[in-house]
Design a protein around this motif. Structure first.
Motif, PDB file in Angstrom:
ATOM      1  N   THR A 149       0.614  -1.164  -0.051  1.00 13.08           N
ATOM      2  CA  THR A 149      -0.013   0.001  -0.072  1.00 13.08           C
ATOM      3  C   THR A 149       0.927   1.279  -0.010  1.00 13.08           C
ATOM      4  OG1 THR A 149      -0.070   0.102   2.534  1.00 13.08           O
ATOM      5  CG2 THR A 149      -1.812  -1.193   1.188  1.00 13.08           C
ATOM      6  N   ASP A 150       0.261   2.270  -0.462  1.00 12.88           N
ATOM      7  CA  ASP A 150       0.993   3.716  -0.307  1.00 12.88           C
ATOM      8  C   ASP A 150       0.323   4.501   0.502  1.00 12.88           C
ATOM      9  OD1 ASP A 150       2.037   6.173  -1.029  1.00 12.88           O
ATOM     10  OD2 ASP A 150       1.413   5.899  -3.152  1.00 12.88           O
ATOM     11  N   PRO A 151       0.765   4.920   1.722  1.00 12.56           N
ATOM     12  CA  PRO A 151       0.165   5.905   2.526  1.00 12.56           C
ATOM     13  C   PRO A 151      -0.480   7.199   1.912  1.00 12.56           C
ATOM     14  CG  PRO A 151       2.462   5.655   2.764  1.00 12.56           C
ATOM     15  CD  PRO A 151       2.104   4.673   1.823  1.00 12.56           C
ATOM     16  N   SER A 152       0.180   7.596   0.766  1.00 18.40           N
ATOM     17  CA  SER A 152      -0.214   8.881   0.507  1.00 18.40           C
ATOM     18  C   SER A 152      -1.650   8.985  -0.588  1.00 18.40           C
ATOM     19  CB  SER A 152       0.749   9.354  -0.544  1.00 18.40           C
ATOM     20  OG  SER A 152       1.299   8.604  -1.580  1.00 18.40           O
ATOM     21  N   ASP A 153      -1.969   7.492  -1.186  1.00 15.12           N
ATOM     22  CA  ASP A 153      -3.064   7.456  -1.636  1.00 15.12           C
ATOM     23  C   ASP A 153      -4.187   6.826  -0.894  1.00 15.12           C
ATOM     24  OD1 ASP A 153      -5.120   6.762  -3.428  1.00 15.12           O
ATOM     25  OD2 ASP A 153      -3.660   5.818  -5.024  1.00 15.12           O
TER      26      ASP A 153
END
Length: 654
Positions: free
Chosen positions: A83-87
């Protein structure tokens, strides 16, 4: 409960090493990336979980000597999602699809963010997922880049957030504990700790304790309150597939006795069994607890599996369900086991003890006024005869209740269906413009409705059937009343007869097709000493013409009193003759022989409906007709011979 697939969401701040951990897990090689590229979802099949994979597994070091190999519970597929914490939108989507969260941090700052940022996010989304903490880059801790250098760092977080099930230190660079972290993610789904253990309180949860107490009770076959070596081995073999050595059992006894300060025990008490399982939970070996629970059909919610309680039974709507010989044997053994004083009856305390592993006496039993529905001894205790009769009644009325309670009571020969048998479907035929039921040969339980005017003697008939005695005091029946008892019919065969008095619900029941389908024979009763009694039956049958399809027997009760001419449109004998039925059987509750004859006639009518269906004339068989013609021909020949002899003698005299 085996889960086909698991979805793992790997979360954490940027640069904590999420992608590196995934790559290290899959390739088992060191992967260092300075970029923040998000890996696509990766699916690991059960076959991919090879021997080398298992060899590194944390299961190897935590598996109890009393548990099965964890590989038995590995799902068919496990999907790992980076996962990407910014998305935020995509992160939310993946979190809601996940079964477990692999939450990664790597230093003091990202550690603090667990409680300040990540846990609030999870809770705001309403997630109820297990979380495995992973302290990555543990290879850097020796360089004192951050102060946490042991597993104590996990304790505050585990104590604060119940969702966090475990923590493990890892290094993607050195491939250290990566497989173990992945295993913990799988185990959090396949063997969740949260339903069975309260980490804050340090105790097993009430639901787990209740389930384990039930398991203990089922395996304490001699009911002495202890599991001896044989009993514990039976439990162990069922749950884990192999037997214990006596030395291992003795070690367990020593440990439990030491903890419980019971130096004299030679077996495992119920409290000791709970203590033993608490030890497994505290030491992270809750696979062992789940091994016990799942072998005894418990789900993750600590309820018994629906398929275990209610297995599917193929049943034709016109067939009935009865106990099989296997079911009878189990229930007889159960009765003998709990009749502790060997007096041939189950008293209130023994019944209460017998139903301990169940939700209590079945609701259906209460509705049928158990134990008034069956034969009890003089003290009011349930006899074996009455015990089996009650289970036959239960199976006849609601076989699903029987299946459910057999499961609760420990019947576990792979499937409780083995305790039942399905009879052949009851078919109908048409003759002389009348629909009637076909004969049945494989049934042993028959249901009879008792119908008649108030004060005709229906309740006394039920009392006489069950106890051989009755009361002269009149008490109107409000709710339907059932009694059941085994009787010996012609040929010495045993069967069960249910007599049902309909009470004030009689009109509604006689219009209910489903209830009438359950009825095998109707017993029409009237008081032979009351001139107004028979007309009630005439009026009732005029109102319910569909009753002609059900086998019927007419009975004149109170035959020991003075017989009265009935003030009716037609007298009983003529009425039954017009229906091609036998004349009313005159009986009295004080005449045992007449009573037994009545019950046999009721069973005969149920087994051979064509002989007792109203309006259906019994046709003489071909053999009977031929025999009749033969007798007539023989008679004619005899007469002719006598005439010839007489004429010959007359001629000689001349």
């Amino acid at each position: 409960m085996f889960q086909e697939s698991i979805r793992v969401a790997v979360c954490g701040d940027e640069f904590v090493g999420k992608s590196s951990l995934i790559t290290s897990l899959i390739k088992e090689t060191i992967f260092e990336s300075q970029s923040n590229n998000v890996l696509p979802p990766i699916t690991i099949s059960r076959n991919d979980y090879n021997e080398s994979f298992k060899e590194q597994s944390f299961a190897k070091t935590t598996k109890s000597e009393y548990s099965k190999d964890i590989s038995e519970y590995i799902p068919n597929t496990t999907t790992i999602v980076d996962t990407d914490p910014s998305d935020h939108a995509l992160l939310t989507q993946e979190l809601k699809r996940a079964d477990v969260i692999w939450l990664v941090y790597s230093d003091h700052y990202t550690y603090e963010r667990i409680s300040l940022h990540w846990m609030p996010i999870f809770r705001s989304l309403g997630l109820n997922l297990p979380i495995i903490l992973c302290a990555n880059k543990s290879d850097l801790s020796t360089k004192n880049l951050w102060k946490y250098q042991n597993n104590d760092e996990f304790i505050p977080l585990i104590n604060e957030f119940k969702e966090i099930e475990a923590g493990v230190r890892c290094s993607a660079k050195n491939n250290y504990n990566v497989v173990e972290a992945f295993y913990l993610c799988q185990r959090a789904v396949t063997h969740p700790i949260s339903p069975i253990f309260d980490a804050k309180e340090g105790n097993l949860k009430p639901g787990a304790i209740a389930a384990l107490r039930r398991v203990f009770f089922l395996f304490d076959t001699d009911l002495d309150g202890y599991l001896n070596f044989v009993e514990f081995n039976e439990l162990h073999k069922k749950c884990f597939g192999f037997m214990l050595e006596i030395e291992d059992f003795d070690e367990i006894i020593k440990y439990i006795n030491l903890k419980l300060l019971d130096q004299n025990s030679s077996g495992i008490s119920e409290d000791g069994f709970i203590l033993l399982n608490k030890l497994y939970a505290e030491s992270g070996r809750h696979e062992t607890i789940w091994g016990i629970l799942r072998a005894n059909h418990y789900t993750n919610s600590l309820s018994l599996n629906d398929k275990f309680l209610s297995p599917h039974l193929d049943l034709n709507p016109n067939a009935s369900v009865e106990l099989s010989p296997t079911g009878y044997r189990f229930l007889v053994d159960l009765f003998i086991k709990f009749d502790k004083d060997n007096d041939g009856g189950l008293n209130e305390e023994e019944l209460k003890n017998l139903f301990r592993p169940t939700p209590g006496i079945p609701k259906l039993w209460i509705e049928t006024n158990f134990p008034s529905s069956i034969l009890c001894n003089e003290e009011g205790y349930v006899t074996l005869q009455g015990w089996l009769a009650q289970w036959n009644l239960t199976t006849f009325l609601s076989y699903k209740t029987t299946l459910e309670y057999l499961a609760y009571l420990g019947f576990d020969e792979s499937n409780s269906i083995k305790a039942l048998k399905v009879t052949k479907p009851r078919k109908t035929r048409q003759k002389q413009g009348k629909i009637y039921r076909n004969s049945v040969n494989d049934r042993n339980i028959f249901n009879c409705f008792i119908i008649g005017a108030p004060k005709a003697g229906k309740s006394s008939l039920l009392d006489s059937f069950l106890h051989g005695t009755y009361s002269d005091m009149y008490s109107p029946t409000i709710q339907p009343r059932l009694v059941i008892k085994d009787i010996e019919i012609r040929g010495g065969k045993q069967c069960y007869l249910i007599l049902e008095e309909l009470g004030e619900l009689e009109p509604a029941i006689l219009e209910n097709k489903k209830r009438l389908d359950e009825c095998d024979v109707i017993c029409y009763t009237y008081d032979s000493s009351d001139p107004e009694s028979f007309q009630y039956l005439v009026d009732l049958r005029k109102k319910n013409l569909h009753l002609d399809e059900i086998p019927s027997v007419f009975v004149a009760l109170k035959a020991d009193l003075d017989k009265q001419q009935q003030r009716s449109d037609v007298q009983p004998e003529n009425y039954t003759r017009d229906l091609f039925l036998n004349s009313p059987l005159h009986i009295s509750s004080s005449w045992n022989s007449s009573l037994h004859e009545l019950f046999i006639q009721l069973v005969d009518a149920a087994k051979n409906p064509s002989t007792s269906t109203p309006g259906l004339e019994i046709e003489k068989s071909v053999d009977e007709e031929n025999l009749k013609h033969l007798f007539m021909a023989g008679g004619a020949i005899g007469v002719m011979a006598l005439v010839s002899i007489w004429m010959l003698n007359s001629m000689r005299r001349r």
